[in-house]
Scaffold this active site. Sequence first.
Site, mmCIF file in Angstrom:
data_model
loop_
_atom_site.group_PDB
_atom_site.id
_atom_site.type_symbol
_atom_site.label_atom_id
_atom_site.label_comp_id
_atom_site.label_asym_id
_atom_site.label_seq_id
_atom_site.Cartn_x
_atom_site.Cartn_y
_atom_site.Cartn_z
ATOM 1 N N LYS A 94 0.874 -1.201 0.000
ATOM 2 C CA LYS A 94 0.000 0.000 0.000
ATOM 3 C C LYS A 94 0.894 1.229 0.000
ATOM 4 C CE LYS A 94 -1.864 3.004 2.082
ATOM 5 N NZ LYS A 94 -1.650 4.412 1.624
ATOM 6 N N GLY A 100 6.640 5.458 8.031
ATOM 7 C CA GLY A 100 5.854 6.692 7.993
ATOM 8 C C GLY A 100 6.051 7.459 9.283
ATOM 9 N N GLU A 156 3.260 9.290 14.542
ATOM 10 C CA GLU A 156 1.843 9.330 14.935
ATOM 11 C C GLU A 156 1.105 8.158 14.294
ATOM 12 O OE1 GLU A 156 3.726 12.109 14.815
ATOM 13 O OE2 GLU A 156 3.281 12.086 16.958
ATOM 14 N N THR A 157 1.305 7.956 12.987
ATOM 15 C CA THR A 157 0.632 6.845 12.311
ATOM 16 C C THR A 157 1.170 5.512 12.853
ATOM 17 O OG1 THR A 157 0.536 8.232 10.346
ATOM 18 C CG2 THR A 157 -0.038 5.939 10.051
ATOM 19 N N GLY A 158 2.454 5.458 13.119
ATOM 20 C CA GLY A 158 3.055 4.241 13.670
ATOM 21 C C GLY A 158 2.372 3.805 14.960
ATOM 22 N N GLU A 171 9.066 1.883 11.031
ATOM 23 C CA GLU A 171 10.183 2.798 10.714
ATOM 24 C C GLU A 171 9.583 4.194 10.714
ATOM 25 O OE1 GLU A 171 13.432 2.408 9.891
ATOM 26 O OE2 GLU A 171 13.468 0.252 10.138
ATOM 27 N N CYS A 218 13.698 10.913 6.403
ATOM 28 C CA CYS A 218 13.556 10.535 7.809
ATOM 29 C C CYS A 218 14.863 10.778 8.552
ATOM 30 C CB CYS A 218 13.153 9.082 7.917
ATOM 31 S SG CYS A 218 14.305 7.981 7.106
ATOM 32 N N GLU A 260 9.278 16.720 14.389
ATOM 33 C CA GLU A 260 9.787 16.458 13.041
ATOM 34 C C GLU A 260 9.024 17.350 12.063
ATOM 35 O OE1 GLU A 260 8.722 12.833 10.982
ATOM 36 O OE2 GLU A 260 10.784 12.599 10.327
HETATM 37 P P1 NAD Z 1 2.301 8.936 7.067
HETATM 38 O O1 NAD Z 1 2.459 8.300 8.394
HETATM 39 O O2 NAD Z 1 1.282 9.984 6.894
HETATM 40 O O3 NAD Z 1 1.959 7.828 5.959
HETATM 41 C C1 NAD Z 1 2.793 6.721 5.692
HETATM 42 C C2 NAD Z 1 1.970 5.626 5.037
HETATM 43 O O4 NAD Z 1 0.992 5.176 5.975
HETATM 44 C C3 NAD Z 1 1.183 6.063 3.803
HETATM 45 O O5 NAD Z 1 1.127 4.996 2.882
HETATM 46 C C4 NAD Z 1 -0.191 6.348 4.367
HETATM 47 O O6 NAD Z 1 -1.229 6.242 3.409
HETATM 48 C C5 NAD Z 1 -0.306 5.263 5.416
HETATM 49 N N1 NAD Z 1 -1.239 5.579 6.504
HETATM 50 C C6 NAD Z 1 -1.596 6.793 6.983
HETATM 51 N N2 NAD Z 1 -2.493 6.661 7.981
HETATM 52 C C7 NAD Z 1 -2.705 5.332 8.135
HETATM 53 C C8 NAD Z 1 -3.505 4.557 9.013
HETATM 54 N N3 NAD Z 1 -4.285 5.133 9.935
HETATM 55 N N4 NAD Z 1 -3.463 3.223 8.918
HETATM 56 C C9 NAD Z 1 -2.673 2.624 8.002
HETATM 57 N N5 NAD Z 1 -1.899 3.303 7.134
HETATM 58 C C10 NAD Z 1 -1.903 4.645 7.206
HETATM 59 O O7 NAD Z 1 3.741 9.451 6.657
HETATM 60 P P2 NAD Z 1 4.160 10.250 5.348
HETATM 61 O O8 NAD Z 1 3.758 11.663 5.529
HETATM 62 O O9 NAD Z 1 3.703 9.519 4.130
HETATM 63 O O10 NAD Z 1 5.747 10.091 5.402
HETATM 64 C C11 NAD Z 1 6.556 10.920 6.148
HETATM 65 C C12 NAD Z 1 6.981 10.251 7.439
HETATM 66 O O11 NAD Z 1 7.656 9.026 7.171
HETATM 67 C C13 NAD Z 1 7.966 11.072 8.235
HETATM 68 O O12 NAD Z 1 7.580 11.070 9.585
HETATM 69 C C14 NAD Z 1 9.280 10.326 8.065
HETATM 70 O O13 NAD Z 1 10.217 10.510 9.079
HETATM 71 C C15 NAD Z 1 8.825 8.924 7.980
HETATM 72 N N6 NAD Z 1 9.853 8.092 7.349
HETATM 73 C C16 NAD Z 1 10.564 7.205 8.122
HETATM 74 C C17 NAD Z 1 11.565 6.429 7.549
HETATM 75 C C18 NAD Z 1 12.373 5.453 8.359
HETATM 76 O O14 NAD Z 1 13.023 4.604 7.772
HETATM 77 N N7 NAD Z 1 12.351 5.525 9.679
HETATM 78 C C19 NAD Z 1 11.843 6.560 6.194
HETATM 79 C C20 NAD Z 1 11.115 7.489 5.446
HETATM 80 C C21 NAD Z 1 10.109 8.238 6.036
#
Ligand code: NAD
Length: 495
Positions: free
Chosen positions: A179, A233, A236-238, A255, A289, A390
């Site tokens: 996804k 991601g 918060e979503t994590g 991650e 990230c 962040e």
């Molecule tokens: P996000 O958390 O908004 O979304 C990430 C993914 O999760 C997307 O595919 C999104 O559609 C999905 N998602 C969102 N809400 C969801 C839910 N309730 N249930 C299931 N899936 C859901 O993040 P973003 O804005 O797409 O990406 C930026 C973030 O990603 C930053 O915080 C960045 O630090 C992090 N990131 C971390 C790493 C790492 O390796 N640690 C690498 C790249 C990015």
Amino acid sequence: MHSSHETKTYSNFIGGKWSETSGGIIEGRNPANGELVSISARSRPEDVSQAVEEARKTFDSGAWSSKRPAERAKILRGISDIIRRETDALAVLLTLETGKPLDDSKGELLNAANVFEFYASAARHIVGRIPRYGASDVSLVVHEPVGVCGLIVPWNSPISLLSWKLGPALAAGCTVVVKPAVYTSGITMEFVNLLSAIEGLPPGVINAITGPGEPIGSELVKSPDVDKVSFTGSTETGKKIMEMAASNLKKVNLECGGKSADIVFDDANMASALPSAVWSIFRSAGQSCNAGSRLLVQKSIYDKFMQGFKEATAKIRIGNGLDPSTEMGPVVSESQLNRVLGYIRSGQDEGARLTAGGRRLVDGDYSRGFFLQPTVFEGVKREMAVFQEEIFGPVLCVLPFEDEEDAISIANDTRFGLAGDVWSSSLTRIMRVSQGIRTGTLWVNRHLNPGPEVPFGGYKQSGLGRETGMEGLMEFLQTKHISLQLTDSFERVRR
Ligand code: NAD
């Protein structure tokens, strides 16, 4: 300019077939000028169930998990070959959807190719062990694939971050439902389209659906037929994912976000430390990230270093990622732009000194995209939101520090623990500081990992588990102990 791209339309990929949905569409638009780049499916929850069902059926059939390691390795090498062959075309689409400079897109794709190659080899090194108890008392410790995995990917590096999940998942023998983020649905489905042509890959091993996090991502996370979710991601979503995964105690890999410190001591090689500090925050317009979003500079060199830093920042060429001279593109979307501008306002309101940038670019061609100036805050206090949260945009906080202890204390004053950089020429100092900083990765006199052989992941609220390296493979395996007694008489175990 740069509008010759043909807009392609993608549907979901389920059970080896392209599958339409009645949920509507997602328009992928170029953040540099608003032009339509791709059209993807806005899935419905039913589409998620169908994709999971196919992945489940395929996993349970053993069509993939019982293949010999060499056969799985061949498919993984095939993926790597496809990426290398199609780098140029894929890089254009990646740039059109994310806005990042074309060379960075190519770099990301080559990283992904390298990751699949690494996991092609790793697939042949999944071995268990046999502890020695006795001739008729045999224990087998074996590693088995976890099962059906939901792979949820963000938009900032959509193909390399997918490779960090898909590579080890396939090497382990799992089946998957991918996804992607809404903004990078087109490039992800184009990649899946290429994978669909690989000979010998059974239908139903790789399924991919597009749609927003809510309700599509969450439907995948909640599905009782999904054994594991690997998510990259925001923190918060994590956290939400961890909660949802509790329903059937599925395994999770998270991650998440970062707020990494880039620490420059006065004995550092400035010719390297300075351009690296600039690049580590403004590369990808701060949307990494592992961005060095907190720059800590030793007091004795602070003024000189910051003068050089601001001179270098002023020279960054901002523009459309397809323009070969561009060094920094736009941020990915209007909402991201507004989020970052909100943080810039908050930094000013809280009393930090804006010493570079701070504004949206609106003249000429810039007016059609989401371009921000590289922004620097000095005079930052640790309690300020710009220091603690962040931002995920081209905004840097700079703080001076006195000595090692002070540097470690500032670097650790965060809920994140993803990565960090240390610049010094003293080995003993490097060892003390590296051990004092609570992050999953620490780069010394360099920035970024040398290759996929080493693990990446977060301490504290930056995540759970590791990706890449053999550690990343183990996350897609579970361990079973089979205990055999090779005599036919019952023997009571005494322990
Ligand atoms: P996000 O958390 O908004 O979304 C990430 C993914 O999760 C997307 O595919 C999104 O559609 C999905 N998602 C969102 N809400 C969801 C839910 N309730 N249930 C299931 N899936 C859901 O993040 P973003 O804005 O797409 O990406 C930026 C973030 O990603 C930053 O915080 C960045 O630090 C992090 N990131 C971390 C790493 C790492 O390796 N640690 C690498 C790249 C990015």
